[in-house]
Design a protein around this motif. Structure first.
Motif, PDB file in Angstrom:
ATOM      1  N   ARG A 181      35.926  29.728  32.549  1.00 18.88           N
ATOM      2  CA  ARG A 181      35.900  30.457  33.781  1.00 18.88           C
ATOM      3  C   ARG A 181      35.608  31.791  33.618  1.00 18.88           C
ATOM      4  O   ARG A 181      34.789  32.687  34.047  1.00 18.88           O
ATOM      5  CB  ARG A 181      36.785  30.278  34.825  1.00 18.88           C
ATOM      6  CG  ARG A 181      36.614  30.730  36.366  1.00 18.88           C
ATOM      7  CD  ARG A 181      35.261  30.382  36.825  1.00 18.88           C
ATOM      8  NE  ARG A 181      34.949  31.301  38.119  1.00 18.88           N
ATOM      9  CZ  ARG A 181      33.832  31.693  38.419  1.00 18.88           C
ATOM     10  NH1 ARG A 181      32.702  31.685  37.674  1.00 18.88           N
ATOM     11  NH2 ARG A 181      33.786  32.186  39.540  1.00 18.88           N
ATOM     12  N   LEU A 182      36.647  32.424  32.891  1.00 18.32           N
ATOM     13  CA  LEU A 182      36.491  33.827  32.611  1.00 18.32           C
ATOM     14  C   LEU A 182      35.193  34.271  31.715  1.00 18.32           C
ATOM     15  O   LEU A 182      34.653  35.545  32.230  1.00 18.32           O
ATOM     16  CB  LEU A 182      37.851  34.402  31.851  1.00 18.32           C
ATOM     17  CG  LEU A 182      38.236  35.590  31.648  1.00 18.32           C
ATOM     18  CD1 LEU A 182      37.966  36.366  33.116  1.00 18.32           C
ATOM     19  CD2 LEU A 182      39.410  36.085  31.218  1.00 18.32           C
ATOM     20  N   THR A 183      34.966  33.208  30.826  1.00 19.75           N
ATOM     21  CA  THR A 183      33.489  33.586  30.061  1.00 19.75           C
ATOM     22  C   THR A 183      32.318  33.739  31.230  1.00 19.75           C
ATOM     23  O   THR A 183      31.764  34.493  31.024  1.00 19.75           O
ATOM     24  CB  THR A 183      33.241  32.496  29.041  1.00 19.75           C
ATOM     25  OG1 THR A 183      34.572  32.441  28.153  1.00 19.75           O
ATOM     26  CG2 THR A 183      32.055  32.665  28.484  1.00 19.75           C
ATOM     27  N   GLN A 184      32.501  32.540  32.157  1.00 20.23           N
ATOM     28  CA  GLN A 184      31.232  32.837  33.075  1.00 20.23           C
ATOM     29  C   GLN A 184      31.176  33.977  33.749  1.00 20.23           C
ATOM     30  O   GLN A 184      30.224  34.631  34.046  1.00 20.23           O
ATOM     31  CB  GLN A 184      31.566  31.539  34.095  1.00 20.23           C
ATOM     32  CG  GLN A 184      31.355  30.183  33.737  1.00 20.23           C
ATOM     33  CD  GLN A 184      31.418  29.221  34.818  1.00 20.23           C
ATOM     34  OE1 GLN A 184      32.399  29.448  35.525  1.00 20.23           O
ATOM     35  NE2 GLN A 184      30.625  28.201  34.976  1.00 20.23           N
ATOM     36  N   LEU A 185      32.574  34.669  34.124  1.00 21.22           N
ATOM     37  CA  LEU A 185      32.587  35.746  34.766  1.00 21.22           C
ATOM     38  C   LEU A 185      32.205  37.253  34.140  1.00 21.22           C
ATOM     39  O   LEU A 185      31.418  37.959  34.748  1.00 21.22           O
ATOM     40  CB  LEU A 185      33.923  36.125  35.312  1.00 21.22           C
ATOM     41  CG  LEU A 185      34.394  35.172  36.481  1.00 21.22           C
ATOM     42  CD1 LEU A 185      36.022  35.261  36.668  1.00 21.22           C
ATOM     43  CD2 LEU A 185      33.858  35.279  37.739  1.00 21.22           C
ATOM     44  N   ASP A 208      41.191  31.716  40.224  1.00 21.82           N
ATOM     45  CA  ASP A 208      39.916  32.250  40.196  1.00 21.82           C
ATOM     46  C   ASP A 208      39.940  33.420  40.963  1.00 21.82           C
ATOM     47  O   ASP A 208      39.294  34.221  40.343  1.00 21.82           O
ATOM     48  CB  ASP A 208      38.910  31.079  40.892  1.00 21.82           C
ATOM     49  CG  ASP A 208      37.466  31.372  40.521  1.00 21.82           C
ATOM     50  OD1 ASP A 208      36.922  31.176  39.586  1.00 21.82           O
ATOM     51  OD2 ASP A 208      36.979  31.980  41.559  1.00 21.82           O
ATOM     52  N   ALA A 209      40.616  33.395  41.927  1.00 16.76           N
ATOM     53  CA  ALA A 209      40.532  34.889  42.783  1.00 16.76           C
ATOM     54  C   ALA A 209      41.291  36.086  41.637  1.00 16.76           C
ATOM     55  O   ALA A 209      40.698  37.166  41.767  1.00 16.76           O
ATOM     56  CB  ALA A 209      41.286  34.779  43.917  1.00 16.76           C
ATOM     57  N   SER A 210      42.159  35.703  40.995  1.00 11.36           N
ATOM     58  CA  SER A 210      43.048  36.378  40.256  1.00 11.36           C
ATOM     59  C   SER A 210      42.145  37.051  39.015  1.00 11.36           C
ATOM     60  O   SER A 210      41.851  38.027  38.591  1.00 11.36           O
ATOM     61  CB  SER A 210      44.225  35.746  39.360  1.00 11.36           C
ATOM     62  OG  SER A 210      44.486  36.793  38.303  1.00 11.36           O
ATOM     63  N   MET A 211      41.035  35.906  38.398  1.00 12.47           N
ATOM     64  CA  MET A 211      40.134  36.537  37.347  1.00 12.47           C
ATOM     65  C   MET A 211      39.048  37.333  38.050  1.00 12.47           C
ATOM     66  O   MET A 211      38.579  38.120  37.197  1.00 12.47           O
ATOM     67  CB  MET A 211      39.876  34.908  36.575  1.00 12.47           C
ATOM     68  CG  MET A 211      40.541  34.280  35.829  1.00 12.47           C
ATOM     69  SD  MET A 211      40.004  32.787  34.910  1.00 12.47           S
ATOM     70  CE  MET A 211      40.019  31.760  36.371  1.00 12.47           C
ATOM     71  N   ARG A 212      38.392  36.918  39.023  1.00 10.89           N
ATOM     72  CA  ARG A 212      37.436  37.618  39.693  1.00 10.89           C
ATOM     73  C   ARG A 212      37.803  38.837  39.799  1.00 10.89           C
ATOM     74  O   ARG A 212      37.333  39.941  39.370  1.00 10.89           O
ATOM     75  CB  ARG A 212      37.042  36.922  41.028  1.00 10.89           C
ATOM     76  CG  ARG A 212      36.333  35.844  40.853  1.00 10.89           C
ATOM     77  CD  ARG A 212      35.648  35.095  42.320  1.00 10.89           C
ATOM     78  NE  ARG A 212      34.580  34.386  42.223  1.00 10.89           N
ATOM     79  CZ  ARG A 212      33.480  34.350  41.930  1.00 10.89           C
ATOM     80  NH1 ARG A 212      32.808  35.473  42.064  1.00 10.89           N
ATOM     81  NH2 ARG A 212      32.623  33.317  42.023  1.00 10.89           N
TER      82      ARG A 212
END
Length: 298
Positions: free
Chosen positions: A111-115, A58-62
């Motif tokens: 999750r990436l879509t959420q971001l 998650d941290a990487s995607m954020r």
């Protein structure tokens, strides 16, 4: 007109790399994302950007999304391409590997879509391109976990499409068929590693033979064909909900719509049925499962 910004995951090779290059040719600002940024030299050389991103972190995607937003203030197109095929009989595949398959192919995508969605909603514009597969419509023996993830991507995308339409955001599914990438080799290797010496050994060998034949067939094509389809969808004002590619994939998806399950089962069995040689080889290779011992009474 301001340049549109695209983020492409799984961009270190195959479909992802070719999609990034194709979008660059169409005038997008392109960020390729993969676990190893050093494998995206071709994208950087063509004028794109490479960022290290692990879709299970998650941290990487954020951090990746924040980097793009800091530089450009927007992400107009997200291509969720990262994924892999993990094969083997359901009985043989450790549940941790099954979870990882979902983490990469489904939860990372979600999750990436959420971001990226808050920014797209604020602008009332954006396109989410989810790379599924004809494996989201058909099925194969020893592919239960992989096909489960792609069926999930199909259902997630359908719900997301109607959910986001009032906010001006488009959702597109791409369904590649036989494409000559490293995906097939990874899938074949996993089938043998998981089931090559179990009760499913003959089926594992038949699966490997069928996947190798698909790669050699005239129906298979190169990643740039899929990339061109993705770029077409990303640039369309009103894209189709699904694009099956190449032509052989369109035929397979079309037949799945009209044939009953039992008929499809017969076709699948004919393609993946072990030969006498594969059955004989499997008998020699088969070893008992360590988990076959009943420990319930211990």
């Amino acid at each position: 007109m301001e340049q549109q910004v695209a983020l492409v995951t799984g961009a270190s090779s195959g479909i992802g790399e070719q999609t990034a290059l194709e979008l660059l040719r169409h005038g997008f600002v392109v960020y390729g994302a993969a676990r190893r940024a050093d494998r995206m030299a071709a994208i950087v050389g063509a004028g794109g950007h490479a960022i290290a991103m692990d879709v299970t972190d998650d941290a990487s995607m954020r951090a990746g999304v924040e980097q793009i937003l800091a530089a450009h203030g927007r992400i107009d197109v997200l291509v969720n391409n990262a994924g892999y095929g993990s094969y083997g009989a359901l009985e043989d595949v450790p549940i941790d590997e099954a979870r990882r398959q979902f983490e990469v192919n489904v939860f990372g995508l979600a999750r990436l879509t959420q971001l990226v969605l808050p920014g797209m909603r604020a602008r009332r514009s954006g396109t989410i391109v989810n790379i599924s597969s004809i494996g989201g419509r058909i099925y194969e023996p020893l592919g239960a976990w992989y096909h489960a993830t792609k069926f999930a991507v199909e259902g997630l995308s359908d719900s997301l499409r109607v959910e986001l339409e009032p906010h001006g955001i488009r959702v597109v599914v791409i369904q590649p068929g036989a494409i000559r990438t490293e995906w097939s080799a990874i899938s074949r290797r996993s089938a043998i590693e998981r089931s090559g010496s179990t009760a499913y050994a003959a089926q594992a060998r038949a699966l490997v033979r069928a996947l190798e034949a698909a790669d050699r067939s005239t129906g298979a094509t190169e990643p740039h064909v899929v990339a061109a389809t993705i770029a077409k969808a990303a640039g369309a004002r009103r894209p189709r909900t699904r694009y099956a590619t190449p032509l052989s994939a369109k035929v397979i998806v079309g037949l799945r719509r009209v044939l009953p399950d039992r008929a499809v089962d017969r076709v699948i069995r004919s393609v993946f049925s072990p030969t006498k040689e594969e059955l004989a080889e499997a008998q020699h290779a088969e070893a008992p499962h360590a988990d076959d011992v009943d420990r319930t009474g211990v």
